[in-house]
Design a protein around this motif. Sequence first.
Motif, PDB file in Angstrom:
ATOM      1  N   PRO A   1     -25.858 -88.981  26.920  1.00 50.84           N
ATOM      2  CA  PRO A   1     -25.489 -87.649  26.419  1.00 50.84           C
ATOM      3  C   PRO A   1     -24.399 -87.809  25.368  1.00 50.84           C
ATOM      4  CG  PRO A   1     -24.486 -88.048  28.583  1.00 50.84           C
ATOM      5  CD  PRO A   1     -25.213 -89.297  28.192  1.00 50.84           C
ATOM      6  N   ARG A   2     -24.659 -87.420  24.140  1.00 50.89           N
ATOM      7  CA  ARG A   2     -23.681 -87.601  23.065  1.00 50.89           C
ATOM      8  C   ARG A   2     -23.329 -86.265  22.432  1.00 50.89           C
ATOM      9  NH1 ARG A   2     -23.089 -92.912  21.418  1.00 50.89           N
ATOM     10  NH2 ARG A   2     -21.269 -92.002  20.407  1.00 50.89           N
TER      11      ARG A   2
ATOM     12  N   GLN B   1     -28.537 -92.211  20.934  1.00 49.89           N
ATOM     13  CA  GLN B   1     -28.835 -91.502  22.183  1.00 49.89           C
ATOM     14  C   GLN B   1     -29.368 -92.413  23.296  1.00 49.89           C
ATOM     15  OE1 GLN B   1     -28.955 -87.647  22.091  1.00 49.89           O
ATOM     16  NE2 GLN B   1     -27.893 -87.788  20.134  1.00 49.89           N
TER      17      GLN B   1
ATOM     18  N   VAL C   1     -30.270 -87.531  32.733  1.00 48.72           N
ATOM     19  CA  VAL C   1     -29.746 -86.318  32.102  1.00 48.72           C
ATOM     20  C   VAL C   1     -30.744 -85.169  32.076  1.00 48.72           C
ATOM     21  CG1 VAL C   1     -28.138 -87.602  30.627  1.00 48.72           C
ATOM     22  CG2 VAL C   1     -30.431 -87.059  29.761  1.00 48.72           C
ATOM     23  N   ASP C   2     -31.966 -85.430  32.492  1.00 44.92           N
ATOM     24  CA  ASP C   2     -33.017 -84.416  32.378  1.00 44.92           C
ATOM     25  C   ASP C   2     -33.838 -84.473  33.662  1.00 44.92           C
ATOM     26  OD1 ASP C   2     -35.550 -83.163  31.742  1.00 44.92           O
ATOM     27  OD2 ASP C   2     -35.106 -83.445  29.616  1.00 44.92           O
ATOM     28  N   PRO C   3     -34.095 -83.305  34.296  1.00 48.56           N
ATOM     29  CA  PRO C   3     -34.866 -83.348  35.543  1.00 48.56           C
ATOM     30  C   PRO C   3     -36.230 -84.016  35.360  1.00 48.56           C
ATOM     31  CG  PRO C   3     -34.361 -81.048  34.886  1.00 48.56           C
ATOM     32  CD  PRO C   3     -33.624 -81.942  33.958  1.00 48.56           C
ATOM     33  N   ARG C   4     -36.775 -83.957  34.140  1.00 47.52           N
ATOM     34  CA  ARG C   4     -38.094 -84.562  33.904  1.00 47.52           C
ATOM     35  C   ARG C   4     -38.046 -86.083  33.894  1.00 47.52           C
ATOM     36  NH1 ARG C   4     -38.948 -80.930  28.606  1.00 47.52           N
ATOM     37  NH2 ARG C   4     -36.885 -81.885  28.358  1.00 47.52           N
TER      38      ARG C   4
ATOM     39  N   ARG D   1     -20.791 -84.129  32.232  1.00 50.76           N
ATOM     40  CA  ARG D   1     -21.280 -82.936  31.533  1.00 50.76           C
ATOM     41  C   ARG D   1     -22.401 -82.238  32.292  1.00 50.76           C
ATOM     42  NH1 ARG D   1     -19.780 -86.253  27.630  1.00 50.76           N
ATOM     43  NH2 ARG D   1     -18.406 -85.409  26.005  1.00 50.76           N
ATOM     44  N   ASN D   2     -23.048 -82.952  33.217  1.00 53.21           N
ATOM     45  CA  ASN D   2     -24.148 -82.365  33.988  1.00 53.21           C
ATOM     46  C   ASN D   2     -23.769 -82.033  35.419  1.00 53.21           C
ATOM     47  OD1 ASN D   2     -26.498 -82.165  32.254  1.00 53.21           O
ATOM     48  ND2 ASN D   2     -26.337 -84.378  32.028  1.00 53.21           N
TER      49      ASN D   2
ATOM     50  N   ASN E   1     -25.290 -78.937  36.269  1.00 50.77           N
ATOM     51  CA  ASN E   1     -26.689 -78.771  35.869  1.00 50.77           C
ATOM     52  C   ASN E   1     -27.466 -78.722  37.181  1.00 50.77           C
ATOM     53  OD1 ASN E   1     -29.348 -79.186  35.092  1.00 50.77           O
ATOM     54  ND2 ASN E   1     -28.815 -80.602  33.443  1.00 50.77           N
TER      55      ASN E   1
ATOM     56  N   SER F   1     -30.346 -77.611  38.228  1.00 55.08           N
ATOM     57  CA  SER F   1     -31.731 -78.087  38.298  1.00 55.08           C
ATOM     58  C   SER F   1     -31.768 -79.592  38.491  1.00 55.08           C
ATOM     59  CB  SER F   1     -32.481 -77.775  36.988  1.00 55.08           C
ATOM     60  OG  SER F   1     -32.520 -76.395  36.763  1.00 55.08           O
TER      61      SER F   1
ATOM     62  N   GLU G   1     -33.073 -81.789  41.676  1.00 53.94           N
ATOM     63  CA  GLU G   1     -34.123 -82.799  41.481  1.00 53.94           C
ATOM     64  C   GLU G   1     -33.708 -84.143  42.089  1.00 53.94           C
ATOM     65  OE1 GLU G   1     -36.755 -81.446  39.852  1.00 53.94           O
ATOM     66  OE2 GLU G   1     -38.014 -83.230  40.178  1.00 53.94           O
TER      67      GLU G   1
ATOM     68  N   ASP H   1     -33.264 -74.812  32.686  1.00 51.98           N
ATOM     69  CA  ASP H   1     -34.005 -76.051  32.933  1.00 51.98           C
ATOM     70  C   ASP H   1     -34.982 -76.221  31.770  1.00 51.98           C
ATOM     71  OD1 ASP H   1     -36.013 -77.885  33.871  1.00 51.98           O
ATOM     72  OD2 ASP H   1     -35.410 -77.444  35.935  1.00 51.98           O
ATOM     73  N   PRO H   2     -35.040 -77.408  31.161  1.00 51.92           N
ATOM     74  CA  PRO H   2     -35.965 -77.581  30.026  1.00 51.92           C
ATOM     75  C   PRO H   2     -37.414 -77.271  30.404  1.00 51.92           C
ATOM     76  CG  PRO H   2     -34.830 -79.677  30.583  1.00 51.92           C
ATOM     77  CD  PRO H   2     -34.228 -78.602  31.418  1.00 51.92           C
ATOM     78  N   ARG H   3     -37.761 -77.428  31.679  1.00 53.14           N
ATOM     79  CA  ARG H   3     -39.137 -77.173  32.116  1.00 53.14           C
ATOM     80  C   ARG H   3     -39.462 -75.686  32.154  1.00 53.14           C
ATOM     81  NH1 ARG H   3     -38.326 -80.784  37.448  1.00 53.14           N
ATOM     82  NH2 ARG H   3     -36.549 -79.363  37.406  1.00 53.14           N
TER      83      ARG H   3
ATOM     84  N   ASN I   1     -24.203 -75.068  30.679  1.00 51.34           N
ATOM     85  CA  ASN I   1     -25.226 -75.914  30.059  1.00 51.34           C
ATOM     86  C   ASN I   1     -24.975 -76.170  28.574  1.00 51.34           C
ATOM     87  OD1 ASN I   1     -27.175 -76.660  32.118  1.00 51.34           O
ATOM     88  ND2 ASN I   1     -27.567 -74.472  32.324  1.00 51.34           N
TER      89      ASN I   1
ATOM     90  N   GLN J   1     -23.477 -78.381  27.066  1.00 52.70           N
ATOM     91  CA  GLN J   1     -23.703 -79.775  26.679  1.00 52.70           C
ATOM     92  C   GLN J   1     -24.844 -80.397  27.490  1.00 52.70           C
ATOM     93  OE1 GLN J   1     -19.723 -81.656  26.494  1.00 52.70           O
ATOM     94  NE2 GLN J   1     -19.862 -81.335  24.293  1.00 52.70           N
ATOM     95  N   ASN J   2     -25.799 -79.559  27.891  1.00 51.26           N
ATOM     96  CA  ASN J   2     -27.048 -80.056  28.487  1.00 51.26           C
ATOM     97  C   ASN J   2     -27.971 -80.317  27.301  1.00 51.26           C
ATOM     98  OD1 ASN J   2     -29.585 -80.294  29.642  1.00 51.26           O
ATOM     99  ND2 ASN J   2     -29.191 -78.739  31.215  1.00 51.26           N
ATOM    100  N   PHE J   3     -27.859 -81.536  26.759  1.00 50.80           N
ATOM    101  CA  PHE J   3     -28.480 -81.802  25.455  1.00 50.80           C
ATOM    102  C   PHE J   3     -30.003 -81.740  25.500  1.00 50.80           C
ATOM    103  CE2 PHE J   3     -24.285 -84.056  25.363  1.00 50.80           C
ATOM    104  CZ  PHE J   3     -23.657 -83.171  24.500  1.00 50.80           C
ATOM    105  N   SER J   4     -30.605 -82.095  26.645  1.00 51.59           N
ATOM    106  CA  SER J   4     -32.065 -81.982  26.773  1.00 51.59           C
ATOM    107  C   SER J   4     -32.495 -80.529  26.616  1.00 51.59           C
ATOM    108  CB  SER J   4     -32.520 -82.446  28.164  1.00 51.59           C
ATOM    109  OG  SER J   4     -32.197 -83.786  28.369  1.00 51.59           O
TER     110      SER J   4
ATOM    111  N   TYR K   1     -27.021 -79.348  17.499  1.00 52.91           N
ATOM    112  CA  TYR K   1     -28.146 -79.930  18.246  1.00 52.91           C
ATOM    113  C   TYR K   1     -29.392 -79.053  18.126  1.00 52.91           C
ATOM    114  CZ  TYR K   1     -26.932 -84.041  21.096  1.00 52.91           C
ATOM    115  OH  TYR K   1     -26.659 -85.310  21.526  1.00 52.91           O
TER     116      TYR K   1
END
Lengths: 330, 330, 330, 330
Positions: A131-132, A139, A165-168, A185-186, A189, A191, A195, B166-168, B186, B188-191, B222
């Motif tokens: 995460p930048r 990245q 950094v991403d639930p996916r 930062r998360n 988060n 979600s 996960e 959530d990105p999903r 969120n 800085q939730n970059f996704s 971003y």
Amino acid sequence: MIIVMEPNSTLAEIKSICEKLAGMNFSCHVISGVNQSVIGVIGEITDELCEKAQLWPKVEKALRVGKPFKLVSRECQPKGSIVKVGKVNIGKDKVVIAGPCAVETEDQMLKTAAAVKKAGASMLRGGAFKPRTSPYAFQGLKRKGLELLYEAGNLYDLPVVTEVVDPRDVEIVAQYADMLQIGARNMQNFSLLQEVGQTSKPILLKRGLSSTVQEWLMAAEYIMAEGNSQVVLCERGIRTFEPWTRNTLDVSAIALAKEVSHLPVLADPSHASGKKSLVEPLAKAALAAGADGLIIEVHPNPDQALSDGPQSLDFNEFTSFMAALGGERK
Amino acid sequence: MIIVMEPNSTLAEIKSICEKLAGMNFSCHVISGVNQSVIGVIGEITDELCEKAQLWPKVEKALRVGKPFKLVSRECQPKGSIVKVGKVNIGKDKVVIAGPCAVETEDQMLKTAAAVKKAGASMLRGGAFKPRTSPYAFQGLKRKGLELLYEAGNLYDLPVVTEVVDPRDVEIVAQYADMLQIGARNMQNFSLLQEVGQTSKPILLKRGLSSTVQEWLMAAEYIMAEGNSQVVLCERGIRTFEPWTRNTLDVSAIALAKEVSHLPVLADPSHASGKKSLVEPLAKAALAAGADGLIIEVHPNPDQALSDGPQSLDFNEFTSFMAALGGERK
Amino acid sequence: MIIVMEPNSTLAEIKSICEKLAGMNFSCHVISGVNQSVIGVIGEITDELCEKAQLWPKVEKALRVGKPFKLVSRECQPKGSIVKVGKVNIGKDKVVIAGPCAVETEDQMLKTAAAVKKAGASMLRGGAFKPRTSPYAFQGLKRKGLELLYEAGNLYDLPVVTEVVDPRDVEIVAQYADMLQIGARNMQNFSLLQEVGQTSKPILLKRGLSSTVQEWLMAAEYIMAEGNSQVVLCERGIRTFEPWTRNTLDVSAIALAKEVSHLPVLADPSHASGKKSLVEPLAKAALAAGADGLIIEVHPNPDQALSDGPQSLDFNEFTSFMAALGGERK
Amino acid sequence: MIIVMEPNSTLAEIKSICEKLAGMNFSCHVISGVNQSVIGVIGEITDELCEKAQLWPKVEKALRVGKPFKLVSRECQPKGSIVKVGKVNIGKDKVVIAGPCAVETEDQMLKTAAAVKKAGASMLRGGAFKPRTSPYAFQGLKRKGLELLYEAGNLYDLPVVTEVVDPRDVEIVAQYADMLQIGARNMQNFSLLQEVGQTSKPILLKRGLSSTVQEWLMAAEYIMAEGNSQVVLCERGIRTFEPWTRNTLDVSAIALAKEVSHLPVLADPSHASGKKSLVEPLAKAALAAGADGLIIEVHPNPDQALSDGPQSLDFNEFTSFMAALGGERK
């Protein structure tokens, strides 16, 4: 819940609040003080009820008695938890996790794994998903990075931890890593917390850089509420007004988290300070305050690192660092 | 980039740094001061180079000249942007977005939409996916909430905005909402930023509760770097030491963001204060500081709200609020 | 006072606390909740008692009900106070106090007084005793500065306000000034507060840069407790993590102070921002939030000022500023 | 000093700045970068010049190179200072100063002196002039308190330290105390700093609760600039957003102060935490980070203390504390 009534409330106004609560099946006890009255409310109180009560007529404030977390609480489990990552027992042995901020090349990872193993580290770290702050910064190598981290850890018999950094991405990261890291930062988060709470992997949960200790524990509660109890907390510095350090390592938070929760607590003096010369004193301070271990940035050539160079130790520095720690790690 | 050398650096040490930079195709100019020398470095500097240079021998510090953002910058686009959401032009008209913190029932949404429309609001808000500190708190009606929000907005001809966490969920939320909100937690939730950057929907980007103005603008960068230039910033209070307010509304940040960036800026006095009596003074202050509009929590019965009751206005209060705002909204 | 007992307290332990309090002539009411008990304690509670009670066996926390201040409280005086400084009525008319950070020369003061008077200011400011972070920086003209300030105010019929930093200087400063200023760094210099509390001069009390609103009101209480009720509060920005402004103007504090206290409240947007371009938006925001007036730095040649140049307006800028304020000052 | 010009500055504008500086006897070197130019300014730069330059046309910012302090700097004195208080050598031996927050009675002081001496403390503390947030709280025994402190220290051969809060009291306090303490709230009370700088007594300078490390060192510079070089710094926690501790002990500040300055540094874990259970972990952390000693609150009956009970240790607790410290004090 304690409801503090405004100084000028009448008996009728107090009674009306008690009736409203009685209708919701709570029982009330009124205490009339010299200037103000308070109502003690008995029953299963929620944060929502407490927020609503703030709005009722003549209510000055409504305070919840007791802590909002359960599973992470030391009351719920008086003995400290031990979280196993491969052969490493976090919460039992003082553990040092070392490695670069970002996975860059195979050569970098193999050399680093060899060096930190030799110096006494028990786990390897390295970021594949970074995460930048800037969309234009490096990245991470993503899947390729996971492979290189796994390979290096495997070869040198070091369990590996890396950030997701991403639930996916949880599924793919869990295939390569022995422990999943939730970055600062998360931390909220939710979600992502849910996960990783559904995996069977141990989780390293960094404190958000402006999170209270209670919010941090609530984030751990999110993971545990999904069924994953292998959570390790990590203090990494909070945001304050001081400009000479990147963040302020909060050693009180380490001691408090150990007091209030049964979860193991690590410290990350590299990120907290952002300054190489502070890594050793902060590491010692964190252990002295009760931390169960450390996570330290190590890079073959910090001045060539693709991220977070200023706080990384090179191999010689890390070897001296581990020697200097000696006594504190017992 | 400016490199400040330590006071005791030798000429040879300074020369060695210049040679290293020359090898990377940068040109250097040395200025020898009374106590210390500095090196001016010319070329396309990155944050990474600046971080690395900090580690070179005898370097006291390395400072990047210039701002790290481009697309959000007012230098890049001197005229303020106007972001269209349906018939609403954010950045042109002073807009008021109103509605409950969380979507709860059809009745609640229809009544609220009718009331806020009548009082003069131009958009409707309501949360279907709620990020909550506690895993045991109400998390929102999710898809059902999106449907109710859409229905109410459609019936009363109010474009709707709702948070995506959530990105999903971006795809489904984008089907129902006219504008997607990125919440403070969120930022800085970059996704998630990248995902919403790939939609064609306008984005409402709240400032993180301990984010600097620069980090906030980098989060907008971003989204814009993915191709979506319809970004609206929203100041919602920062975390400070003051316990009498939930957060501290930072009106300087509103003025600064307008000065440095071309993006429209809204303010959320409801979340900033967490206190009903402060909503009106903070709303007026935000507009006076240059905000392009407001986002206000309104609920038919704040003391029955499932979340964030204490700061919500009821319909009468919102009507008075809009009247009181009168002059400031011109 | 509410005493919250630890979840595992026994009836005997609760009883023992009640007996201790009964021995001190307080009466106690025990409320036994689902998990925890609380004790309501009735009588004249002090902060000291509350602190001690925290330490008694099995006490989780002790909370004082009610505010610790009296004289400054709006409960004590529902109507807002008006503080008279010469012909100026602070709390009634929206007042603008203007002038340089530091008194430097007679020419500077006379020109500034003429210019600010013409532009509509109602009082003149200027520092003769300057608290400076560095012992090597200009510390003010001291007595000579007081004379120049007095002369300029007198000539242009503007009451003058100036800072006093040492209890030994209160007498001399009071001879020249119509109003004494307590600076942010001295807000908790209790000797100084007591000394100015014994004069008959109105006091301008700046908020400390990391003081809570309650601490600020308690500092005012110190002055009032000595018999001087002519106190005007001044919000001048708090210290936060944001680096783009010198401090963060806290408009919520203005609204809160007006709500909780009867004292007038001014704002100092010049010191808060440290940046000329922010003075106007912050000034408007402060007035919109309910401030009773402003204190603004004005200097004939800001780029030659001996202190605080970057935030000072020149005469043309101040004239435009006053014009821009127009509507907000009604 | 480095002057960064705005991206759109013309050569003529840059030249005009250089001419202005040449007229003030500074020499300038212009470096023209890809987007922006910078001017390196050589000569004896002051903070004032730097502030003024910010205001010149087309100047984006002006940065001073180098630190603003001299006498406190380790560059100025590479070897760490040793401050002698009686037979105690602060900066050489790890010192523990112990005693009550406030001097209350002869019995309290004699018992405490005996107990802390026996447990291994090397100095005695106790407040006679107490800065209290409320004008209605106990303000200390004043002269009588000084006498009791002196008597107890004398009898048990423990040098004594006590706070002075008013420049008019420096003489009397210096008659009784071996070391004068400047409290956190008075760290920028420059009159008081200058007054104690003119005595021949060692000074214990607490860090302000929202002071940067640089401001703290500048406060020490104030004392040293008056001729008194016997300054000992003391970190006592900074104000942050965390509500579970009174303040946040900043161990990085201890390590930084030791790195940048030659002055000894103590830590006050009692005030930092405000919580008895945190005193031991924070004390250990402070020593591990490099502190030269500790100042610890000890009281015969903490739950009867007239101030700051919650963080005071009783005699048994202090004896255990000293034993627990054992290894860390070498």
